[in-house]
Structures are given as structure tokens and as C-alpha cells.
Design an enzyme around this catalytic site. Structure first.
Site, PDB file in Angstrom:
ATOM      1  N   TYR A   1      -5.989  -1.627   1.544  1.00 31.99           N
ATOM      2  CA  TYR A   1      -6.083  -1.048   0.200  1.00 31.99           C
ATOM      3  C   TYR A   1      -5.246  -1.785  -0.843  1.00 31.99           C
ATOM      4  CZ  TYR A   1      -1.683   1.364   1.447  1.00 31.99           C
ATOM      5  OH  TYR A   1      -0.411   1.645   1.844  1.00 31.99           O
ATOM      6  N   GLU A   2      -4.353  -2.697  -0.397  1.00 33.15           N
ATOM      7  CA  GLU A   2      -3.518  -3.383  -1.390  1.00 33.15           C
ATOM      8  C   GLU A   2      -4.313  -4.414  -2.182  1.00 33.15           C
ATOM      9  OE1 GLU A   2       0.552  -4.360   0.054  1.00 33.15           O
ATOM     10  OE2 GLU A   2      -0.112  -3.272   1.841  1.00 33.15           O
TER      11      GLU A   2
ATOM     12  N   HIS B   1       2.798  10.079  -0.482  1.00 29.78           N
ATOM     13  CA  HIS B   1       3.485   8.929   0.137  1.00 29.78           C
ATOM     14  C   HIS B   1       4.985   9.211   0.263  1.00 29.78           C
ATOM     15  CE1 HIS B   1       4.004   4.904   1.576  1.00 29.78           C
ATOM     16  NE2 HIS B   1       4.766   4.553   0.562  1.00 29.78           N
TER      17      HIS B   1
ATOM     18  N   MET C   1      -4.163   4.653   7.403  1.00 28.93           N
ATOM     19  CA  MET C   1      -4.747   3.608   6.553  1.00 28.93           C
ATOM     20  C   MET C   1      -4.461   2.198   7.067  1.00 28.93           C
ATOM     21  SD  MET C   1      -3.734   5.249   2.879  1.00 28.93           S
ATOM     22  CE  MET C   1      -3.849   7.015   2.569  1.00 28.93           C
ATOM     23  N   SER C   2      -4.175   2.058   8.347  1.00 30.72           N
ATOM     24  CA  SER C   2      -3.777   0.728   8.837  1.00 30.72           C
ATOM     25  C   SER C   2      -4.207   0.521  10.279  1.00 30.72           C
ATOM     26  CB  SER C   2      -2.257   0.578   8.722  1.00 30.72           C
ATOM     27  OG  SER C   2      -1.607   1.444   9.647  1.00 30.72           O
TER      28      SER C   2
ATOM     29  N   HIS D   1      -1.793  -3.670   3.863  1.00 32.08           N
ATOM     30  CA  HIS D   1      -2.925  -2.797   4.146  1.00 32.08           C
ATOM     31  C   HIS D   1      -4.152  -3.289   3.395  1.00 32.08           C
ATOM     32  CE1 HIS D   1       0.840  -0.537   4.350  1.00 32.08           C
ATOM     33  NE2 HIS D   1       0.274   0.242   5.258  1.00 32.08           N
TER      34      HIS D   1
ATOM     35  N   HIS E   1       8.410  -0.148   3.312  1.00 32.92           N
ATOM     36  CA  HIS E   1       8.300  -1.254   4.273  1.00 32.92           C
ATOM     37  C   HIS E   1       9.405  -2.261   3.992  1.00 32.92           C
ATOM     38  CE1 HIS E   1       4.136  -0.549   6.004  1.00 32.92           C
ATOM     39  NE2 HIS E   1       4.235   0.376   5.069  1.00 32.92           N
TER      40      HIS E   1
ATOM     41  N   ASN F   1       2.439  14.309   8.800  1.00 34.02           N
ATOM     42  CA  ASN F   1       1.866  15.506   8.142  1.00 34.02           C
ATOM     43  C   ASN F   1       0.625  15.947   8.903  1.00 34.02           C
ATOM     44  OD1 ASN F   1       0.947  12.827   6.688  1.00 34.02           O
ATOM     45  ND2 ASN F   1      -0.770  14.270   6.505  1.00 34.02           N
TER      46      ASN F   1
ATOM     47  N   SER G   1       4.949   2.470   7.791  1.00 29.38           N
ATOM     48  CA  SER G   1       5.647   3.116   6.671  1.00 29.38           C
ATOM     49  C   SER G   1       6.842   3.929   7.140  1.00 29.38           C
ATOM     50  CB  SER G   1       4.704   4.080   5.948  1.00 29.38           C
ATOM     51  OG  SER G   1       3.710   3.385   5.278  1.00 29.38           O
TER      52      SER G   1
ATOM     53  N   ALA H   1       2.333   5.344  10.275  1.00 28.86           N
ATOM     54  CA  ALA H   1       2.477   6.758   9.950  1.00 28.86           C
ATOM     55  C   ALA H   1       1.066   7.325   9.837  1.00 28.86           C
ATOM     56  CB  ALA H   1       3.205   6.912   8.623  1.00 28.86           C
TER      57      ALA H   1
HETATM   58  N1  HPA Z   1      -3.884  10.241   5.919  1.00 28.95           N
HETATM   59  C1  HPA Z   1      -3.903   8.902   5.877  1.00 28.95           C
HETATM   60  N2  HPA Z   1      -2.830   8.144   6.054  1.00 28.95           N
HETATM   61  C2  HPA Z   1      -1.673   8.774   6.301  1.00 28.95           C
HETATM   62  C3  HPA Z   1      -1.584  10.181   6.378  1.00 28.95           C
HETATM   63  C4  HPA Z   1      -2.758  10.956   6.161  1.00 28.95           C
HETATM   64  O1  HPA Z   1      -2.768  12.198   6.210  1.00 28.95           O
HETATM   65  N3  HPA Z   1      -0.280  10.475   6.630  1.00 28.95           N
HETATM   66  C5  HPA Z   1       0.378   9.301   6.725  1.00 28.95           C
HETATM   67  N4  HPA Z   1      -0.453   8.273   6.526  1.00 28.95           N
END
Ligand code: HPA
Length: 268
Positions: free
Chosen positions: A83-84, A242, A206-207, A81, A59, A230, A29, A111
Site C-alpha cells: 500500500y505504500e 494504526h 496488510m503484509s 508494504h 518500523h 485487535n 509493525s 501485526a
Molecule cells: N486489519 C488489517 N491489518 C491489521 C489489522 C487489521 O485489523 N490489525 C493490525 N494490522
């Protein structure tokens, strides 16, 4: 390996030439612009049967085949991903294609949120290992004994050593840590983050984990780098979103590009 892969490889060779690819790069991402650094041919995912093309914002759904620092690479500008669509094996066609084109290794980027106070937004983290917190696996349904993939050294020690050396050479901090795969798409709760910390996670995202499993299954060496966007849920007052991920990823992307360029220049 399906017939589809031979057809994909033929299509890519017809457009981008026959020279074998050495390395694959999967962009996470907010990192899609790295594909623009490669001199080569961009093929829209929509032209590649089995490739994801709806995608997540931030993306860039193109496969770019070309040279980066004198190394022929295949850059996957977007991933699907879990989750998609609920498919943990969504990136299998991409990784099979990489191998069919001659690829020996893949570097996945993503990310992620940090669970460690010494790894902050804008920093990079090299994955030393991972925890599959989702309980999913891209090899479920695979019928042969090849599915029992050993994961002891899944994150390739030699590739990691080279990446660490490159980071040091270009003056970028590259701490190593354990990445926990959380399925998403909702972010984690603070209690989940506390649990992941107790279980040994240093970053969460998440990947990537299904891609690491698939790469090892296919005999590709693999390493992965997170750009920290973050602090994970409950560890800072900053709101997680996001939008924030996409806004913060370029900070780490600039460092990542310097590390990867050095790494490729010294690839033997
Ligand atoms: N959690 C999950 N996926 C993420 C995060 C997070 O804090 N930051 C960027 N992708």
C-alpha cells in the site's frame, strides 16, 4: 538475481564480516525493537540500494547483522508494504540479499487483526497457510518458468513444528491459523471481515503474503507469525487504528521474542 544483489552483499560483508547468515527475520509493525536484541552491526536501509527507506511509523528501517542466541541472523527492521507505493515485490531485494548472504530460511512477523474469538489481542498466531485476498502477486512480470511457484507447503511444516515446540517449551500459546492478505491501507469493513471468515481466514493483515511468495520463489524456507493487535472490524467495539496497532504490538512482541530465542537456541 540482479547485479545489485552482489553489490549489496559485498557492502554488508564489508561492514558486518564474511560469516554466512543462517536466518532472516522480518519485523512487523511495532516489533522493530527486537532488532535491538541482536548483537551486531546495524546498516540503515538508506545505505542499501533498492531497500525501502520512507517506511511506516512503528518500523525501524535498519538491517541488523549479528548473533541472536548464537545464530547469525539478518534482521530486517522494516518492510515496505504494497500500500505504500503499489509495489508487491518491494521486499525482493531484501530477500535476495538474505539468500546471497547464505540465508536458508526467513521468519516473517506482522501485526494482524483476529477473526477468531479464541485468538485475542496480545496473542500470537502461527500462519499455517494464507489467502491472497488482494489478487496481487510479486512475481507478475517475472519472465521465466520459475514464476510458477508451488505453494502447497509454502509455510514450511518443519519450521512450524519447531516454532510450535519452542512456544510450548516457553509457555506461550501459539495457535495456527490462516492469514488473509488485504492490501490496505484502509482497514477492512465488517462485511469484508465476514466474507474473509466464510472464506477461511483466521486473521487479517496488510503484509507478509508477498514475502512468503518471494521467499518460496528464491528457495528460502519460510514461516510467519502474527501478533494480534485487535479483533477485526465488526467483531468488537474497540476502534481500529494504526495507533492502536503500534500500542498493542509490544504485548505480543515480548512473547514472540521468547519463542524466537528458544527456537534459535535449538536450531540445528
Ligand atoms: N486489519 C488489517 N491489518 C491489521 C489489522 C487489521 O485489523 N490489525 C493490525 N494490522
Amino acid at each position: 538475481m540482479s547485479r545489485n544483489v552482489d553489490e549489496l552483499a559485498a557492502l554488508v560483508r564489508a561492514r558486518a564480516g564474511d560469516a554466512p547468515v543462517r536466518l532472516g527475520l522480518i519485523l512487523g509493525s511495532g516489533l522493530g525493537h527486537l532488532a535491538g536484541a541482536v548483537e551486531g552491526v546495524a546498516i540503515p536501509y538508506a545505505d542499501l540500494s533498492g531497500f525501502p527507506h520512507a517506511g511506516v511509523s512503528g518500523h525501524n528501517p535498519h538491517l541488523v547483522i549479528g548473533e541472536l542466541e548464537g545464530v547469525r541472523v539478518a534482521v530486517f527492521g522494516a518492510r515496505e508494504h504494497y500500500y505504500e507505493k503499489g509495489n508487491p515485490a518491494a521486499m525482493r531485494p531484501a530477500l535476495e540479499l538474505l539468500r546471497a548472504l547464505g540465508g536458508e530460511a526467513v521468519i516473517a512477523t506482522n501485526a494482524a487483526g483476529s477473526l477468531r474469538t479464541d485468538i485475542r489481542p496480545g496473542d500470537l498466531m502461527l500462519l499455517s497457510d494464507h489467502i491472497n485476498f488482494s489478487g496481487l502477486n510479486p512475481l507478475i512480470g517475472e519472465a521465466t518458468d520459475a514464476r510458477f511457484v508451488p505453494m502447497g507447503d509454502a509455510h514450511d511444516p518443519a519450521l512450524r513444528a519447531s516454532l510450535r515446540a519452542s512456544a510450548e517449551a516457553v509457555g506461550v500459546a501459539l495457535p495456527e491459523g490462516v492469514y488473509a492478505w488485504y492490501s490496505g491501507p484502509s482497514f477492512e469493513t465488517p462485511a469484508e471481515i465476514r466474507a474473509i471468515r466464510i472464506l477461511g481466514g483466521d486473521a487479517v493483515g496488510m503484509s507478509t503474503v508477498p514475502e512468503v511468495i518471494l521467499a518460496r520463489f528464491l528457495g528460502l524456507k519460510v514461516a510467519a507469525i502474527s501478533t494480534i493487535t485487535n479483533m477485526a472490524a465488526g467483531l468488537s467495539d474497540e476502534k481500529i487504528s494504526h495507533e492502536h496497532t503500534k500500542a498493542m504490538a509490544p504485548l505480543g512482541a515480548a512473547k514472540l521474542e521468547r519463542v524466537l530465542r528458544h527456537f534459535l537456541r535449538h536450531l540445528r
